[in-house]
Design a protein around this motif. Structure first.
Motif, short mmCIF file in Angstrom:
data_model
loop_
_atom_site.label_atom_id
_atom_site.label_comp_id
_atom_site.label_asym_id
_atom_site.label_seq_id
_atom_site.Cartn_x
_atom_site.Cartn_y
_atom_site.Cartn_z
N GLY A 1 0.82 -1.21 0.00
CA GLY A 1 0.00 0.00 0.00
C GLY A 1 0.85 1.26 0.00
O GLY A 1 0.54 2.23 -0.69
N LEU A 2 1.93 1.26 0.78
CA LEU A 2 2.84 2.41 0.81
C LEU A 2 3.44 2.66 -0.57
O LEU A 2 3.44 3.80 -1.07
N ALA A 3 3.95 1.60 -1.21
CA ALA A 3 4.55 1.76 -2.54
C ALA A 3 3.51 2.25 -3.55
O ALA A 3 3.82 3.08 -4.41
N ALA A 4 2.27 1.74 -3.44
CA ALA A 4 1.21 2.17 -4.36
C ALA A 4 0.87 3.64 -4.16
O ALA A 4 0.64 4.38 -5.13
N GLU A 5 0.83 4.09 -2.90
CA GLU A 5 0.54 5.50 -2.62
C GLU A 5 1.67 6.39 -3.13
O GLU A 5 1.43 7.48 -3.66
N GLN A 6 2.91 5.95 -2.95
CA GLN A 6 4.04 6.74 -3.45
C GLN A 6 4.01 6.83 -4.97
O GLN A 6 4.31 7.89 -5.54
N MET A 7 3.63 5.74 -5.63
CA MET A 7 3.50 5.77 -7.08
C MET A 7 2.38 6.71 -7.51
O MET A 7 2.53 7.50 -8.44
N ALA A 8 1.24 6.66 -6.80
CA ALA A 8 0.12 7.54 -7.12
C ALA A 8 0.53 9.00 -6.96
O ALA A 8 0.15 9.86 -7.78
N SER A 9 1.30 9.29 -5.93
CA SER A 9 1.76 10.66 -5.72
C SER A 9 2.65 11.12 -6.88
O SER A 9 2.50 12.25 -7.37
N ARG A 10 3.55 10.26 -7.34
CA ARG A 10 4.41 10.63 -8.48
C ARG A 10 3.57 10.88 -9.73
O ARG A 10 3.82 11.84 -10.48
N ILE A 11 2.59 10.02 -9.96
CA ILE A 11 1.74 10.15 -11.14
C ILE A 11 0.98 11.48 -11.11
O ILE A 11 0.92 12.21 -12.11
N LEU A 12 0.41 11.80 -9.96
CA LEU A 12 -0.38 13.02 -9.85
C LEU A 12 0.50 14.26 -9.91
O LEU A 12 0.11 15.28 -10.50
N GLN A 13 1.68 14.21 -9.31
CA GLN A 13 2.60 15.34 -9.42
C GLN A 13 2.98 15.60 -10.88
O GLN A 13 3.02 16.76 -11.33
N ARG A 14 3.28 14.52 -11.61
CA ARG A 14 3.63 14.66 -13.02
C ARG A 14 2.47 15.26 -13.80
O ARG A 14 2.66 16.17 -14.63
N HIS A 15 1.26 14.78 -13.54
CA HIS A 15 0.09 15.24 -14.26
C HIS A 15 -0.18 16.72 -13.97
O HIS A 15 -0.43 17.52 -14.89
N CYS A 16 -0.12 17.11 -12.69
CA CYS A 16 -0.37 18.51 -12.33
C CYS A 16 0.66 19.43 -12.95
O CYS A 16 0.33 20.53 -13.43
N ALA A 17 1.92 19.01 -12.93
CA ALA A 17 2.98 19.85 -13.52
C ALA A 17 2.79 20.02 -15.02
O ALA A 17 3.06 21.09 -15.58
N LEU A 18 2.29 18.97 -15.68
CA LEU A 18 2.12 19.04 -17.13
C LEU A 18 0.99 19.97 -17.54
O LEU A 18 1.14 20.78 -18.45
N ILE A 19 -0.16 19.85 -16.86
CA ILE A 19 -1.34 20.61 -17.31
C ILE A 19 -1.37 22.04 -16.76
O ILE A 19 -2.00 22.92 -17.35
N GLY A 20 -0.70 22.29 -15.64
CA GLY A 20 -0.66 23.64 -15.09
C GLY A 20 -1.90 23.98 -14.26
O GLY A 20 -2.95 23.33 -14.37
N ALA A 21 -1.76 25.02 -13.45
CA ALA A 21 -2.79 25.36 -12.48
C ALA A 21 -4.08 25.86 -13.10
O ALA A 21 -5.13 25.87 -12.45
N ARG A 22 -4.05 26.31 -14.35
CA ARG A 22 -5.26 26.88 -14.96
C ARG A 22 -6.14 25.82 -15.62
O ARG A 22 -7.25 26.13 -16.05
N HIS A 23 -5.67 24.59 -15.70
CA HIS A 23 -6.45 23.54 -16.34
C HIS A 23 -7.64 23.16 -15.46
O HIS A 23 -7.56 23.17 -14.23
N ALA A 24 -8.75 22.78 -16.11
CA ALA A 24 -9.97 22.45 -15.37
C ALA A 24 -9.80 21.28 -14.42
O ALA A 24 -10.48 21.19 -13.39
N LEU A 25 -8.88 20.35 -14.71
CA LEU A 25 -8.69 19.18 -13.86
C LEU A 25 -7.72 19.43 -12.71
O LEU A 25 -7.61 18.60 -11.81
N HIS A 26 -7.01 20.55 -12.73
CA HIS A 26 -5.97 20.77 -11.73
C HIS A 26 -6.49 20.76 -10.30
O HIS A 26 -5.88 20.11 -9.42
N PRO A 27 -7.61 21.43 -9.98
CA PRO A 27 -8.10 21.39 -8.58
C PRO A 27 -8.42 19.97 -8.10
O PRO A 27 -8.13 19.62 -6.96
N LEU A 28 -9.02 19.16 -8.97
CA LEU A 28 -9.33 17.78 -8.60
C LEU A 28 -8.05 16.99 -8.32
O LEU A 28 -7.94 16.30 -7.30
N LEU A 29 -7.08 17.10 -9.22
CA LEU A 29 -5.86 16.32 -9.06
C LEU A 29 -5.06 16.75 -7.84
O LEU A 29 -4.50 15.90 -7.13
N THR A 30 -5.00 18.05 -7.56
CA THR A 30 -4.24 18.50 -6.39
C THR A 30 -4.95 18.09 -5.10
O THR A 30 -4.28 17.80 -4.09
#
Length: 253
Positions: A154-183
């Motif tokens: 579970g710890l490794a899965a959560e760490q992987m999820a955090s990396r995935i979401l950080q990558r996604h948020c950085a790519l789309i930027g704060a103005r994207h409609a999905l950014h609030p949900l992902l953060t």
């Protein structure tokens, strides 16, 4: 403790994301760049965004709930309360992802129970099967039995999820409609990382620490073994959806 900070007790350094070298480091870089390219392809069409959100939805409802069932076996009362809150967070995430899918013209609803949760894709099922074998093999070596390997996974899965979401948020930027949900989901995942780490430190006895380090190496090796294949599959799916005739444009940011 931040998601990427090592535990205060040096005996539990294995719980922090490892410093990769050689082929594992190169593999991690390849996965990162392929997944960034895959995200761009997914965001080029509304169907791609729907598929991306559905992957998140299935991840919340299948992998996490499968581990929850394993973790509840003979769990002490203090841990049961923690699991209840963790599961409530994951169920909320599932509802938020389902709502975002509907907003983009897709059909989805959060499962009312674990039995209604959708099945993960073939690759994810293979990974879950390997994790179950790890739980069975390592459980006899810990006083808390299968709870320790399940929490390590579970710890490794959560760490992987955090990396995935950080990558996604950085790519789309704060103005994207999905950014609030992902953060919002990212903040919960980082909190879950802290809880998983603290729980393992509480449950693992000093004479079990070497076994825990071995377990964490095997869990992370399993995770990495699926990385490039999964990233390429995601990229190809995004390309197909982007090039599909009559594709709809994504929801405006």
């Amino acid at each position: 403790m931040d998601a990427d900070t090592a535990p205060a007790n040096a005996a539990f350094d294995c719980l922090a994301p490892p410093q990769l070298r050689g082929w594992p480091a190169l593999q991690a870089r390849l996965v990162h760049h392929i997944k960034r390219a895959a995200l761009r392809q997914m965001h080029a069409s509304r169907a791609g965004e729907v598929m991306l959100l559905r992957l998140y939805l299935i991840g919340e409802e299948s992998s996490e709930q499968a581990l929850q069932r394993e973790l509840r076996t003979n769990a002490p009362e203090w841990l049961t309360r923690q699991l209840d809150q963790h599961l409530a967070d994951e169920q909320l995430h599932a509802r938020l992802f389902a709502d975002a899918i509907v907003k983009r013209g897709g059909t989805a609803r959060a499962a009312a129970s674990p039995d209604e949760a959708p099945q993960p894709d073939w690759l994810s099922q293979r990974k879950l099967a390997r994790w179950q074998r790890l739980i069975q093999r390592h459980a006899p070596h810990f006083a808390h039995g299968g709870l320790v390997p399940a929490y390590a996974i579970g710890l490794a899965a959560e760490q992987m999820a955090s990396r995935i979401l950080q990558r996604h948020c950085a790519l789309i930027g704060a103005r994207h409609a999905l950014h609030p949900l992902l953060t919002r989901v990212l903040a919960d995942e980082d909190r879950h990382i802290r809880l998983c780490s603290h729980t393992l430190q509480r449950c693992v006895a000093p004479h079990e620490e070497a076994r825990l380090a071995q377990l964490m190496r095997e869990v992370r090796d399993t995770e990495r073994s699926f990385g490039i294949t999964g990233a390429l599959g995601m990229y190809l799916a995004g390309v197909v959806l982007r090039l599909r005739p009559g594709r709809a444009r994504p929801v405006a940011a």
